[in-house]
Design a protein around this motif. Structure first.
Motif, PDB file in Angstrom:
ATOM      1  N   ALA A 194       0.853  -1.199   0.000  1.00  0.00           N
ATOM      2  CA  ALA A 194       0.000   0.000   0.000  1.00  0.00           C
ATOM      3  C   ALA A 194       0.881   1.237   0.000  1.00  0.00           C
ATOM      4  CB  ALA A 194      -0.932  -0.015   1.197  1.00  0.00           C
ATOM      5  N   PRO A 195       1.582   1.506  -1.090  1.00  0.00           N
ATOM      6  CA  PRO A 195       2.614   2.559  -1.087  1.00  0.00           C
ATOM      7  C   PRO A 195       2.084   3.973  -0.914  1.00  0.00           C
ATOM      8  CG  PRO A 195       2.265   1.711  -3.307  1.00  0.00           C
ATOM      9  CD  PRO A 195       1.503   0.807  -2.381  1.00  0.00           C
ATOM     10  N   ARG A 196       0.804   4.214  -1.174  1.00  0.00           N
ATOM     11  CA  ARG A 196       0.263   5.577  -1.065  1.00  0.00           C
ATOM     12  C   ARG A 196      -0.473   5.821   0.255  1.00  0.00           C
ATOM     13  NH1 ARG A 196      -0.456   4.197  -6.337  1.00  0.00           N
ATOM     14  NH2 ARG A 196      -2.568   3.475  -5.977  1.00  0.00           N
ATOM     15  N   ALA A 197      -0.664   4.779   1.029  1.00  0.00           N
ATOM     16  CA  ALA A 197      -1.399   4.928   2.284  1.00  0.00           C
ATOM     17  C   ALA A 197      -0.510   5.529   3.372  1.00  0.00           C
ATOM     18  CB  ALA A 197      -1.931   3.576   2.746  1.00  0.00           C
ATOM     19  N   ARG A 198      -1.117   6.342   4.219  1.00  0.00           N
ATOM     20  CA  ARG A 198      -0.439   6.794   5.440  1.00  0.00           C
ATOM     21  C   ARG A 198      -0.459   5.634   6.432  1.00  0.00           C
ATOM     22  NH1 ARG A 198      -4.538  11.216   6.528  1.00  0.00           N
ATOM     23  NH2 ARG A 198      -3.567  11.260   8.595  1.00  0.00           N
ATOM     24  N   LEU A 199       0.652   5.407   7.112  1.00  0.00           N
ATOM     25  CA  LEU A 199       0.775   4.244   7.984  1.00  0.00           C
ATOM     26  C   LEU A 199       0.866   4.652   9.445  1.00  0.00           C
ATOM     27  CD1 LEU A 199       3.391   2.163   5.947  1.00  0.00           C
ATOM     28  CD2 LEU A 199       0.889   2.028   5.847  1.00  0.00           C
ATOM     29  N   ARG A 200       0.175   3.897  10.276  1.00  0.00           N
ATOM     30  CA  ARG A 200       0.282   4.019  11.727  1.00  0.00           C
ATOM     31  C   ARG A 200       0.545   2.629  12.284  1.00  0.00           C
ATOM     32  NH1 ARG A 200      -5.102   7.908  12.318  1.00  0.00           N
ATOM     33  NH2 ARG A 200      -4.164   9.717  11.270  1.00  0.00           N
ATOM     34  N   VAL A 201       1.217   2.560  13.408  1.00  0.00           N
ATOM     35  CA  VAL A 201       1.591   1.278  14.008  1.00  0.00           C
ATOM     36  C   VAL A 201       1.054   1.217  15.427  1.00  0.00           C
ATOM     37  CG1 VAL A 201       3.528  -0.046  14.935  1.00  0.00           C
ATOM     38  CG2 VAL A 201       3.613   0.789  12.585  1.00  0.00           C
ATOM     39  N   ASP A 202       0.462   0.069  15.769  1.00  0.00           N
ATOM     40  CA  ASP A 202      -0.059  -0.167  17.112  1.00  0.00           C
ATOM     41  C   ASP A 202       0.546  -1.477  17.626  1.00  0.00           C
ATOM     42  OD1 ASP A 202      -1.459  -0.419  19.449  1.00  0.00           O
ATOM     43  OD2 ASP A 202      -3.442  -0.527  18.530  1.00  0.00           O
ATOM     44  N   ALA A 203       1.380  -1.389  18.659  1.00  0.00           N
ATOM     45  CA  ALA A 203       2.009  -2.586  19.222  1.00  0.00           C
ATOM     46  C   ALA A 203       1.224  -3.172  20.388  1.00  0.00           C
ATOM     47  CB  ALA A 203       3.430  -2.266  19.687  1.00  0.00           C
ATOM     48  N   ASN A 204       0.161  -2.510  20.827  1.00  0.00           N
ATOM     49  CA  ASN A 204      -0.653  -2.990  21.953  1.00  0.00           C
ATOM     50  C   ASN A 204       0.207  -3.425  23.140  1.00  0.00           C
ATOM     51  OD1 ASN A 204      -2.692  -3.911  19.419  1.00  0.00           O
ATOM     52  ND2 ASN A 204      -3.675  -2.953  21.188  1.00  0.00           N
ATOM     53  N   GLY A 205       1.220  -2.625  23.429  1.00  0.00           N
ATOM     54  CA  GLY A 205       2.064  -2.909  24.591  1.00  0.00           C
ATOM     55  C   GLY A 205       2.991  -4.093  24.419  1.00  0.00           C
ATOM     56  N   GLY A 206       3.236  -4.497  23.185  1.00  0.00           N
ATOM     57  CA  GLY A 206       4.014  -5.704  22.940  1.00  0.00           C
ATOM     58  C   GLY A 206       5.507  -5.515  22.819  1.00  0.00           C
ATOM     59  N   TRP A 207       6.024  -4.306  22.984  1.00  0.00           N
ATOM     60  CA  TRP A 207       7.451  -4.041  22.811  1.00  0.00           C
ATOM     61  C   TRP A 207       8.109  -3.626  24.125  1.00  0.00           C
ATOM     62  CZ3 TRP A 207       6.721  -0.506  17.916  1.00  0.00           C
ATOM     63  CH2 TRP A 207       6.557  -1.324  16.785  1.00  0.00           C
ATOM     64  N   THR A 208       9.418  -3.783  24.161  1.00  0.00           N
ATOM     65  CA  THR A 208      10.248  -3.208  25.221  1.00  0.00           C
ATOM     66  C   THR A 208      10.841  -1.902  24.685  1.00  0.00           C
ATOM     67  OG1 THR A 208      12.284  -4.273  24.469  1.00  0.00           O
ATOM     68  CG2 THR A 208      10.869  -5.537  25.978  1.00  0.00           C
ATOM     69  N   PRO A 209      11.394  -1.068  25.554  1.00  0.00           N
ATOM     70  CA  PRO A 209      12.066   0.135  25.041  1.00  0.00           C
ATOM     71  C   PRO A 209      13.152  -0.186  24.018  1.00  0.00           C
ATOM     72  CG  PRO A 209      11.703   0.356  27.389  1.00  0.00           C
ATOM     73  CD  PRO A 209      11.313  -1.053  27.031  1.00  0.00           C
ATOM     74  N   ASP A 210      13.894  -1.281  24.233  1.00  0.00           N
ATOM     75  CA  ASP A 210      14.930  -1.656  23.269  1.00  0.00           C
ATOM     76  C   ASP A 210      14.326  -2.066  21.933  1.00  0.00           C
ATOM     77  OD1 ASP A 210      16.974  -1.113  25.014  1.00  0.00           O
ATOM     78  OD2 ASP A 210      17.217  -3.192  25.679  1.00  0.00           O
ATOM     79  N   ASP A 211      13.175  -2.758  21.963  1.00  0.00           N
ATOM     80  CA  ASP A 211      12.494  -3.106  20.709  1.00  0.00           C
ATOM     81  C   ASP A 211      12.177  -1.848  19.916  1.00  0.00           C
ATOM     82  OD1 ASP A 211      12.441  -5.855  21.275  1.00  0.00           O
ATOM     83  OD2 ASP A 211      10.488  -5.723  22.270  1.00  0.00           O
ATOM     84  N   VAL A 212      11.609  -0.860  20.615  1.00  0.00           N
ATOM     85  CA  VAL A 212      11.197   0.372  19.937  1.00  0.00           C
ATOM     86  C   VAL A 212      12.407   1.066  19.318  1.00  0.00           C
ATOM     87  CG1 VAL A 212      10.068   2.603  20.186  1.00  0.00           C
ATOM     88  CG2 VAL A 212       9.262   0.655  21.532  1.00  0.00           C
ATOM     89  N   ARG A 213      13.463   1.198  20.082  1.00  0.00           N
ATOM     90  CA  ARG A 213      14.657   1.886  19.561  1.00  0.00           C
ATOM     91  C   ARG A 213      15.248   1.140  18.362  1.00  0.00           C
ATOM     92  NH1 ARG A 213      15.420   2.208  25.301  1.00  0.00           N
ATOM     93  NH2 ARG A 213      14.892   4.309  26.036  1.00  0.00           N
ATOM     94  N   ASP A 214      15.171  -0.172  18.387  1.00  0.00           N
ATOM     95  CA  ASP A 214      15.700  -0.963  17.282  1.00  0.00           C
ATOM     96  C   ASP A 214      14.845  -0.826  16.026  1.00  0.00           C
ATOM     97  OD1 ASP A 214      17.649  -3.073  16.368  1.00  0.00           O
ATOM     98  OD2 ASP A 214      15.773  -4.173  16.083  1.00  0.00           O
ATOM     99  N   LEU A 215      13.529  -0.739  16.204  1.00  0.00           N
ATOM    100  CA  LEU A 215      12.604  -0.712  15.062  1.00  0.00           C
ATOM    101  C   LEU A 215      12.357   0.693  14.527  1.00  0.00           C
ATOM    102  CD1 LEU A 215      10.033  -3.301  16.446  1.00  0.00           C
ATOM    103  CD2 LEU A 215      11.438  -3.622  14.408  1.00  0.00           C
ATOM    104  N   LEU A 216      12.613   1.705  15.340  1.00  0.00           N
ATOM    105  CA  LEU A 216      12.275   3.077  14.943  1.00  0.00           C
ATOM    106  C   LEU A 216      12.883   3.518  13.612  1.00  0.00           C
ATOM    107  CD1 LEU A 216      12.103   5.354  18.108  1.00  0.00           C
ATOM    108  CD2 LEU A 216      10.393   5.110  16.299  1.00  0.00           C
ATOM    109  N   PRO A 217      14.163   3.270  13.352  1.00  0.00           N
ATOM    110  CA  PRO A 217      14.715   3.726  12.066  1.00  0.00           C
ATOM    111  C   PRO A 217      13.943   3.201  10.866  1.00  0.00           C
ATOM    112  CG  PRO A 217      16.488   3.117  13.552  1.00  0.00           C
ATOM    113  CD  PRO A 217      15.216   2.686  14.216  1.00  0.00           C
ATOM    114  N   LEU A 218      13.551   1.931  10.919  1.00  0.00           N
ATOM    115  CA  LEU A 218      12.771   1.380   9.813  1.00  0.00           C
ATOM    116  C   LEU A 218      11.404   2.049   9.724  1.00  0.00           C
ATOM    117  CD1 LEU A 218      12.202  -0.679   7.563  1.00  0.00           C
ATOM    118  CD2 LEU A 218      11.389  -2.245   9.357  1.00  0.00           C
ATOM    119  N   LEU A 219      10.723   2.215  10.860  1.00  0.00           N
ATOM    120  CA  LEU A 219       9.390   2.816  10.839  1.00  0.00           C
ATOM    121  C   LEU A 219       9.439   4.230  10.281  1.00  0.00           C
ATOM    122  CD1 LEU A 219       7.956   1.591  14.278  1.00  0.00           C
ATOM    123  CD2 LEU A 219       7.817   0.489  12.033  1.00  0.00           C
TER     124      LEU A 219
END
Length: 396
Positions: free
Chosen positions: A214-239
Motif C-alpha cells: 500500500a505505497p500511497r497509504a499513510r501508515l500508523r503502528v499499534d504494538a498494543n504494549g508488545g514491545w520493550t524500550p529496546d524493541d522500539v529503539r531498534d525498530l524506529l529507524p525502519l518505521l
C-alpha cells in the motif's frame, strides 16, 4: 447461534439485552493473541411505554453495547446482570437532563467498578434515548452548546478541533502473505493501522510488506504494549524510513515513566491506549505522549468519553476515537464523538461479517466514518436480536 436474552422490569424503565457473537472476516491478531469471533452484549432501555413511544411522539427507546475489554478480564455474559443492576436505579426523567445522565456515572461505577463495558452499554442507551426523544441524531445533540453546558462540560474545550474526517483501517497480525494481501486490498484507503508486537524480525518484515503493498497509504503502528524500550529503539529507524506517522501504545501499560522517556527521544508521535482507561488517567500523561485513544468500552460510555476529551484538550493532548470489535451500535456511538476528535479508528464494521444490527457488516473497504442517518444512533431500536430473527443485514 441464537442470541441469549435477559429481561428486567424497573421502576419506569425496562432493560432488554441480547448476547450476540461477532464473527471476524479474517483472523484478528495483535500482540496479546488472535481471535476469529468475539461475544458482545446489546441492550435496549425502554422508558415506560411498552412500545417505547407515546402515540404522538418519537420512539424514545435507547440502544447500547458492551463489547468487553478482554485484557481487563471483562466478559459479555458478565455485563448482562451488571447492566440490569444499573438500569434498575434509573427513572425515565433522566432522559430530559444531560447533567443527570453524566452524574449517573458515579453510581454506575459503584455498581460495576470493574466492568466499563457494562457501564458503557447503559450510558450509551441513555444518550441514544435522550437524542431520540428530541428527534435529533446523537452527534447533533452532543454538538449543542446548551446540552454540553447542562452536562457540566466546557463547550469551548470540546470544540477545539475541526473533527476527524476519515477512519483508519486495521491490518491485524497474521502470516506475512495474509497481511500483505489485506494491505493490497486496502491500498486505496488513506490510512492503515498495522498491528505489530510479535517479535523484532517479524515486525520488520510485516511493516515492510504492508508498506510495499500500500505505497500511497499513510501508515500508523499499534504494538498494543508488545514491545520493550529496546524493541522500539531498534525498530524506529525502519518505521521512520517507511513513513509511519504515529506509534500507539508501544510499551506495556503501567509504566508512564518509561513511556515518557521513550517519547522524549522518539521522532514519531506516541499515543496512549491501554495506559489511559478513563478521565482520571489523562492528566498524568501531559507532556509524556502526543495523544490518547478514547474508546467508549474502556472508559464507560459517552459521558466519560466527553470528560476524557475535555481533559485531553486541557492537557494539550490530541484525541483519537477508537473502538473494540463492536456492532453497529457501538460504532455509531463512537462516530457521534468523531467531530470532537482529531483522528478516528472506527473500522469494526469492515472487520466483522454478519453484524446482527442494521445496516450490518460492510464488505466494501471505505474511509467513511460509520455514521448512520436518523435520530439517536441511527440504529432502529426494534432491531435488537431475538430468537428466530432472520439472517443479519449486510452492506455491499
Amino acid at each position: 447461534m441464537a442470541p441469549r436474552r435477559w429481561y428486567t422490569v424497573t421502576a419506569g424503565m425496562d432493560l432488554r439485552t441480547a448476547l450476540v457473537t461477532l464473527r471476524l472476516r479474517h483472523p484478528f491478531g495483535l500482540s496479546r493473541g488472535t481471535v476469529s469471533e468475539l461475544p458482545s452484549l446489546l441492550v435496549r432501555l425502554d422508558p415506560g411505554d411498552p412500545d417505547g413511544a407515546a402515540a404522538d411522539g418519537p420512539d424514545r427507546r435507547g440502544l447500547g453495547e458492551a463489547a468487553p475489554v478482554r485484557y481487563l478480564g471483562q466478559s459479555a455474559a458478565a455485563a448482562a446482570p451488571l447492566a440490569v443492576a444499573i438500569a434498575a436505579e434509573l427513572a425515565p426523567e433522566i432522559l430530559t437532563d444531560p447533567r443527570a445522565i453524566t452524574a449517573a456515572g458515579a453510581r454506575m461505577r459503584e455498581l460495576a467498578p470493574a466492568h466499563s463495558a457494562a457501564r458503557c452499554a447503559v450510558d450509551t442507551a441513555l444518550w441514544d434515548a435522550a437524542a431520540r426523544a428530541r428527534g435529533l441524531p446523537l452527534a447533533e445533540l452532543l454538538a449543542d452548546p446548551d446540552v454540553l453546558d447542562r452536562a457540566g462540560l466546557d463547550r469551548h474545550v470540546l470544540s477545539a478541533t475541526s473533527g476527524a474526517a476519515v477512519t483508519s483501517y486495521t491490518i491485524a497480525l497474521d502470516e506475512l502473505p495474509a497481511m500483505a494481501a489485506r494491505a493490497a486490498a486496502a491500498a486505496h484507503l488513506p490510512v492503515l493501522k498495522i498491528k505489530l508486537g510479535k517479535d523484532r524480525d517479524f515486525d520488520r518484515a510485516a511493516a515492510r510488506a504492508v508498506a510495499a503493498a500500500a505505497p500511497r497509504a499513510r501508515l500508523r503502528v499499534d504494538a498494543n504494549g508488545g514491545w520493550t524500550p529496546d524493541d522500539v529503539r531498534d525498530l524506529l529507524p525502519l518505521l521512520v524510513d517507511l513513513g509511519v506517522e504515529q506509534l500507539e501504545q508501544p510499551l506495556p501499560a503501567g509504566r508512564p515513566d518509561l513511556l515518557a522517556a521513550l517519547a522524549r527521544d522518539c521522532p514519531l508521535p506516541i499515543y496512549a491506549d491501554e495506559d489511559v482507561q478513563g478521565p482520571a488517567d489523562v492528566a498524568a500523561l501531559r507532556g509524556r505522549v502526543a495523544g490518547i485513544n478514547v474508546k467508549l468500552m474502556k472508559c464507560g460510555g459517552i459521558s466519560p468519553a466527553l470528560a476524557m476529551i475535555a481533559a485531553a484538550r486541557e492537557n494539550g493532548l490530541r484525541v483519537l476515537v477508537g473502538c473494540m470489535i463492536e456492532s453497529r451500535v457501538g460504532l455509531a456511538a463512537g462516530a457521534a464523538l468523531a467531530r470532537l476528535a482529531d483522528e478516528a479508528d472506527l473500522d469494526a464494521h469492515m472487520l466483522t461479517r454478519a453484524d446482527p444490527m442494521p445496516p450490518g457488516s460492510q464488505e466494501r473497504l471505505a474511509p467513511d466514518l460509520p455514521r448512520l442517518c436518523g435520530p439517536g444512533l441511527g440504529v432502529p431500536p426494534g432491531a435488537l436480536p431475538a430468537d428466530g430473527d432472520p439472517e443479519p443485514a449486510r452492506v455491499a
